[in-house]
Design a protein around this motif. Structure first.
Motif, PDB file in Angstrom:
ATOM      1  N   GLN A 146      13.147 -19.994  59.405  1.00  0.00           N
ATOM      2  CA  GLN A 146      12.696 -19.558  58.078  1.00  0.00           C
ATOM      3  C   GLN A 146      13.558 -20.115  56.929  1.00  0.00           C
ATOM      4  O   GLN A 146      13.025 -20.660  55.960  1.00  0.00           O
ATOM      5  N   PRO A 147      14.907 -20.056  56.983  1.00  0.00           N
ATOM      6  CA  PRO A 147      15.710 -20.623  55.882  1.00  0.00           C
ATOM      7  C   PRO A 147      15.559 -22.138  55.770  1.00  0.00           C
ATOM      8  O   PRO A 147      15.684 -22.697  54.678  1.00  0.00           O
ATOM      9  N   VAL A 148      15.310 -22.810  56.900  1.00  0.00           N
ATOM     10  CA  VAL A 148      15.106 -24.260  56.880  1.00  0.00           C
ATOM     11  C   VAL A 148      13.851 -24.600  56.081  1.00  0.00           C
ATOM     12  O   VAL A 148      13.846 -25.504  55.241  1.00  0.00           O
ATOM     13  N   LEU A 149      12.773 -23.840  56.331  1.00  0.00           N
ATOM     14  CA  LEU A 149      11.524 -24.060  55.593  1.00  0.00           C
ATOM     15  C   LEU A 149      11.703 -23.737  54.113  1.00  0.00           C
ATOM     16  O   LEU A 149      11.115 -24.387  53.247  1.00  0.00           O
ATOM     17  N   SER A 150      12.537 -22.733  53.808  1.00  0.00           N
ATOM     18  CA  SER A 150      12.859 -22.438  52.402  1.00  0.00           C
ATOM     19  C   SER A 150      13.627 -23.596  51.772  1.00  0.00           C
ATOM     20  O   SER A 150      13.431 -23.919  50.602  1.00  0.00           O
ATOM     21  N   GLY A 151      14.519 -24.226  52.572  1.00  0.00           N
ATOM     22  CA  GLY A 151      15.260 -25.391  52.090  1.00  0.00           C
ATOM     23  C   GLY A 151      14.334 -26.556  51.784  1.00  0.00           C
ATOM     24  O   GLY A 151      14.530 -27.277  50.800  1.00  0.00           O
ATOM     25  N   VAL A 152      13.308 -26.736  52.624  1.00  0.00           N
ATOM     26  CA  VAL A 152      12.296 -27.770  52.369  1.00  0.00           C
ATOM     27  C   VAL A 152      11.603 -27.481  51.035  1.00  0.00           C
ATOM     28  O   VAL A 152      11.391 -28.377  50.215  1.00  0.00           O
ATOM     29  N   ALA A 153      11.271 -26.198  50.820  1.00  0.00           N
ATOM     30  CA  ALA A 153      10.599 -25.786  49.577  1.00  0.00           C
ATOM     31  C   ALA A 153      11.460 -26.097  48.356  1.00  0.00           C
ATOM     32  O   ALA A 153      10.965 -26.595  47.338  1.00  0.00           O
ATOM     33  N   VAL A 154      12.775 -25.824  48.450  1.00  0.00           N
ATOM     34  CA  VAL A 154      13.688 -26.097  47.334  1.00  0.00           C
ATOM     35  C   VAL A 154      13.789 -27.603  47.095  1.00  0.00           C
ATOM     36  O   VAL A 154      13.745 -28.070  45.959  1.00  0.00           O
ATOM     37  N   GLY A 155      13.906 -28.373  48.196  1.00  0.00           N
ATOM     38  CA  GLY A 155      14.011 -29.826  48.072  1.00  0.00           C
ATOM     39  C   GLY A 155      12.790 -30.446  47.422  1.00  0.00           C
ATOM     40  O   GLY A 155      12.884 -31.423  46.679  1.00  0.00           O
ATOM     41  N   TRP A 180       9.029 -26.365  45.377  1.00  0.00           N
ATOM     42  CA  TRP A 180       7.931 -25.391  45.519  1.00  0.00           C
ATOM     43  C   TRP A 180       8.383 -23.955  45.296  1.00  0.00           C
ATOM     44  O   TRP A 180       7.757 -23.015  45.803  1.00  0.00           O
ATOM     45  N   GLN A 181       9.474 -23.739  44.575  1.00  0.00           N
ATOM     46  CA  GLN A 181      10.060 -22.395  44.508  1.00  0.00           C
ATOM     47  C   GLN A 181       9.072 -21.299  44.106  1.00  0.00           C
ATOM     48  O   GLN A 181       9.060 -20.213  44.681  1.00  0.00           O
ATOM     49  N   SER A 182       8.251 -21.566  43.089  1.00  0.00           N
ATOM     50  CA  SER A 182       7.366 -20.508  42.599  1.00  0.00           C
ATOM     51  C   SER A 182       6.295 -20.151  43.631  1.00  0.00           C
ATOM     52  O   SER A 182       5.929 -18.983  43.784  1.00  0.00           O
ATOM     53  N   ILE A 183       5.814 -21.152  44.405  1.00  0.00           N
ATOM     54  CA  ILE A 183       4.820 -20.868  45.460  1.00  0.00           C
ATOM     55  C   ILE A 183       5.446 -19.953  46.509  1.00  0.00           C
ATOM     56  O   ILE A 183       4.851 -18.962  46.928  1.00  0.00           O
ATOM     57  N   VAL A 184       6.663 -20.306  46.952  1.00  0.00           N
ATOM     58  CA  VAL A 184       7.333 -19.525  47.998  1.00  0.00           C
ATOM     59  C   VAL A 184       7.687 -18.127  47.496  1.00  0.00           C
ATOM     60  O   VAL A 184       7.657 -17.161  48.264  1.00  0.00           O
ATOM     61  N   ALA A 185       7.996 -17.994  46.202  1.00  0.00           N
ATOM     62  CA  ALA A 185       8.270 -16.665  45.631  1.00  0.00           C
ATOM     63  C   ALA A 185       7.055 -15.747  45.828  1.00  0.00           C
ATOM     64  O   ALA A 185       7.199 -14.587  46.234  1.00  0.00           O
ATOM     65  N   TYR A 186       5.854 -16.261  45.556  1.00  0.00           N
ATOM     66  CA  TYR A 186       4.627 -15.466  45.761  1.00  0.00           C
ATOM     67  C   TYR A 186       4.415 -15.136  47.238  1.00  0.00           C
ATOM     68  O   TYR A 186       4.036 -14.016  47.590  1.00  0.00           O
ATOM     69  N   ILE A 187       4.668 -16.123  48.114  1.00  0.00           N
ATOM     70  CA  ILE A 187       4.527 -15.891  49.567  1.00  0.00           C
ATOM     71  C   ILE A 187       5.482 -14.787  50.008  1.00  0.00           C
ATOM     72  O   ILE A 187       5.121 -13.884  50.768  1.00  0.00           O
ATOM     73  N   ASN A 188       6.734 -14.839  49.502  1.00  0.00           N
ATOM     74  CA  ASN A 188       7.741 -13.835  49.868  1.00  0.00           C
ATOM     75  C   ASN A 188       7.354 -12.435  49.408  1.00  0.00           C
ATOM     76  O   ASN A 188       7.517 -11.458  50.148  1.00  0.00           O
ATOM     77  N   ILE A 189       6.838 -12.327  48.181  1.00  0.00           N
ATOM     78  CA  ILE A 189       6.419 -11.014  47.671  1.00  0.00           C
ATOM     79  C   ILE A 189       5.334 -10.433  48.585  1.00  0.00           C
ATOM     80  O   ILE A 189       5.402  -9.273  49.013  1.00  0.00           O
ATOM     81  N   ALA A 246      15.555 -18.137  41.779  1.00  0.00           N
ATOM     82  CA  ALA A 246      16.234 -16.850  41.942  1.00  0.00           C
ATOM     83  C   ALA A 246      15.319 -15.827  42.601  1.00  0.00           C
ATOM     84  O   ALA A 246      15.723 -15.120  43.528  1.00  0.00           O
ATOM     85  N   VAL A 247      14.069 -15.763  42.126  1.00  0.00           N
ATOM     86  CA  VAL A 247      13.115 -14.805  42.700  1.00  0.00           C
ATOM     87  C   VAL A 247      12.887 -15.128  44.172  1.00  0.00           C
ATOM     88  O   VAL A 247      12.931 -14.248  45.033  1.00  0.00           O
ATOM     89  N   MET A 248      12.686 -16.411  44.477  1.00  0.00           N
ATOM     90  CA  MET A 248      12.427 -16.829  45.855  1.00  0.00           C
ATOM     91  C   MET A 248      13.576 -16.421  46.783  1.00  0.00           C
ATOM     92  O   MET A 248      13.367 -15.799  47.828  1.00  0.00           O
ATOM     93  N   LEU A 249      14.810 -16.768  46.394  1.00  0.00           N
ATOM     94  CA  LEU A 249      15.954 -16.510  47.267  1.00  0.00           C
ATOM     95  C   LEU A 249      16.366 -15.040  47.296  1.00  0.00           C
ATOM     96  O   LEU A 249      16.755 -14.528  48.336  1.00  0.00           O
ATOM     97  N   GLY A 256      23.214 -13.075  45.132  1.00  0.00           N
ATOM     98  CA  GLY A 256      21.822 -13.472  45.347  1.00  0.00           C
ATOM     99  C   GLY A 256      21.206 -14.100  44.111  1.00  0.00           C
ATOM    100  O   GLY A 256      20.560 -15.152  44.181  1.00  0.00           O
ATOM    101  N   VAL A 257      21.433 -13.462  42.947  1.00  0.00           N
ATOM    102  CA  VAL A 257      20.878 -13.975  41.687  1.00  0.00           C
ATOM    103  C   VAL A 257      21.481 -15.340  41.357  1.00  0.00           C
ATOM    104  O   VAL A 257      20.768 -16.298  41.023  1.00  0.00           O
ATOM    105  N   MET A 258      22.813 -15.445  41.455  1.00  0.00           N
ATOM    106  CA  MET A 258      23.496 -16.691  41.080  1.00  0.00           C
ATOM    107  C   MET A 258      23.160 -17.836  42.037  1.00  0.00           C
ATOM    108  O   MET A 258      22.907 -18.962  41.601  1.00  0.00           O
ATOM    109  N   LEU A 259      23.156 -17.544  43.350  1.00  0.00           N
ATOM    110  CA  LEU A 259      22.807 -18.572  44.325  1.00  0.00           C
ATOM    111  C   LEU A 259      21.368 -19.040  44.102  1.00  0.00           C
ATOM    112  O   LEU A 259      21.072 -20.236  44.124  1.00  0.00           O
TER     113      LEU A 259
END
Length: 482
Positions: free
Chosen positions: A391-400, A403-412, A264-267, A85-88
């Motif tokens: 849900q993973p598709v929308l996360s993929g959009v975020a990575v592309g 927006w990783q840090s925004i999604v990390a906060y949403i996930n928390i 890393a935090v997001m995923l 998880g951390v490495m991916l």
């Protein structure tokens, strides 16, 4: 690079690919769908092959004995699962940077980005080594028996080479994915899987090496994937993306670290969320049957997740490439196409789970009580499968889009402030058991998916394309100054 909002959707495709202008929406959808499947198909196949390495090792270990099966299962899902998880997650920072740089034509920087990611991930791997070394007390702390903890801890020590293979592998994969070289990864993973199956049988069963044989084959297989991909990159130069090792790998590291940590935090927050389900269920008063039932459901969900992971990789590449090239319209359209495609597959998978809920538990257990409990939980599995198609598709959009840090906060917020407490409340306080725990956690996934739908819907894609342009200039420029 100006963003041309008047350009027809599929004209002037980046990197020299021009397509005939489609005359209607259905043709546009067909063109984009074709591009999507060229990426998603091999990515899904690669994910399934690599997921199967650990699953096969587990199967062969189970043929040796119960303690061997427990050792491999626990190390695979808890210790290696944590590292994976951390490495991916940290490697996913490369999806944003490589994808946007490739779209913008900055191919020469891709090799430097990959080397920077290696530096960061190999350093992170060194920090994760103590978790492998002291895994027995860690496993006992989360409720494993002393016997299983010690066996899994011994196996974890032998699996340290796999940790460093992860650190090398994920940056390589993101490097190749961003250039759409997904068939290379698929072929290498397929060949390694065949070799892994043969040598697992030979060493674990035929020669009787047991856990030692399991460690040797699994480590070797992961390093064969790394070596195979590296040989391809070094020999072909990856169409100019690889120009040799460079000291630039050590420049601008802090910016890379920040984006890697956000990724890393997001995923990891997503990756560990459903794993926690099994741990919490183990705290019920009579946990054996519900834990077995949820483990069966999570096994099926794990295979289904490989499809979502393929779409996650594909849309991340499509969005980052198009934003890097300044094609805001095409990036937005790619999101629509992948969402419709993935949800359609999710509906089919949900229907299959519901149609076979009285039968599939017996593929995994001979216990009537476990099978009955699994059948009860199948409705929640079906809902999870459907949600996990989008849900993973929308996360993929975020990575592309970066927006990783925004999604990390949403996930928390959604997972750990809403979903997890709701699950504990329903499972323990209201005494709904495993059904209650899982239902609460599904609530968290629903909330997160809804928020991501809203975020994606209100996105100004022209502004995202401009942001991608400035990001490519910022990273490429600073590298060029050294």
């Amino acid at each position: 690079m100006a963003v041309d909002t008047t350009t027809p959707l599929l004209d002037n495709h980046p990197n020299g690919h021009s397509d005939q202008k489609p005359v209607n929406w259905v043709k546009e959808f067909g063109y984009e769908s074709k591009r999507l499947w060229k990426l998603a198909g091999p990515a899904i196949f690669t994910a399934i092959c690599q997921y199967s390495l650990g699953a096969l090792t587990q199967t062969f270990a189970g043929l040796v004995g119960e303690i061997e099966l427990a050792a491999v299962s626990v190390e695979n899902s808890v210790i290696a699962g944590l590292a994976f998880g951390v490495m991916l997650g940290m490697g996913s920072a490369l999806e944003t940077l490589c994808g946007q740089a490739f779209g913008a034509g900055g191919v020469r920087m891709l090799g430097v980005y990959m080397q920077r990611s290696w530096v960061i991930l190999l350093t992170t791997a060194c920090f994760l080594v103590p978790i492998y070394v002291w895994s027995p007390p860690i496993l006992e702390l989360i409720g494993e028996t002393t016997e299983i903890s010690e066996a899994a801890g011994k196996f974890a020590l032998w699996m340290l080479p796999q940790l460093f293979a992860y650190a090398m592998n994920f940056p390589i994969q993101k490097f190749l994915q961003s250039q759409r070289k997904v068939f290379v990864m698929a072929w290498i993973s397929a060949v390694v899987l065949v070799l892994h199956a043969f040598f697992s049988w030979l060493l674990i069963l035929h020669l009787g090496w047991g856990l030692t044989g399991a460690a040797v084959t699994l480590n070797t297989s992961w390093w064969l994937i790394v070596i195979g991909q590296l040989l391809y990159i070094f020999i072909t130069k990856s169409d100019g993306a690889w120009s040799g090792f460079s000291w630039l790998a050590f420049a601008d590291l802090w910016g890379f670290v920040k984006l890697s940590l956000a990724s890393a935090v997001m995923l990891c927050l997503e990756f560990w969320y459903l794993m926690i389900l099994i741990v919490i269920t183990g705290r019920l008063s009579n946990p054996l049957i519900p834990v077995d039932a949820i483990s069966i459901c999570m096994n099926i969900q794990g295979w289904d997740a490989m499809i979502a992971l393929g779409f996650n990789a594909a849309i991340s590449v499509r969005v980052s490439n198009e934003l890097g090239a300044g094609n805001a319209k095409l990036a937005k359209f790619a999101v629509v196409v992948v969402s419709i495609t993935s949800v359609s597959i999710g509906v089919v998978c949900m229907a299959v789970v519901l149609a076979t809920r009285d039968y599939f538990p017996y593929l995994f257990t001979t216990s009537e009580a476990v099978a009955e409990e699994t059948t009860k939980l199948a409705i929640l599995l079906a809902i999870t499968v459907l949600l996990n198609s989008l849900q993973p598709v929308l996360s993929g959009v975020a990575v592309g889009a970066g927006w990783q840090s925004i999604v990390a906060y949403i996930n928390i917020g959604c997972y750990y402030i809403v979903g997890l407490p709701a699950g504990i409340l329903l499972g323990f306080t209201f005494d709904f058991g495993a059904m209650g725990i899982w239902s609460g956690m599904i609530g968290g996934i629903c909330l997160q998916t809804l928020i991501l739908i809203v975020v994606t819907s209100i996105t100004n894609w022209n502004r995202e394309a401009e942001e991608a342009e400035s990001r490519v200039k910022r990273w490429g420029g600073s590298a060029g100054e050294h």
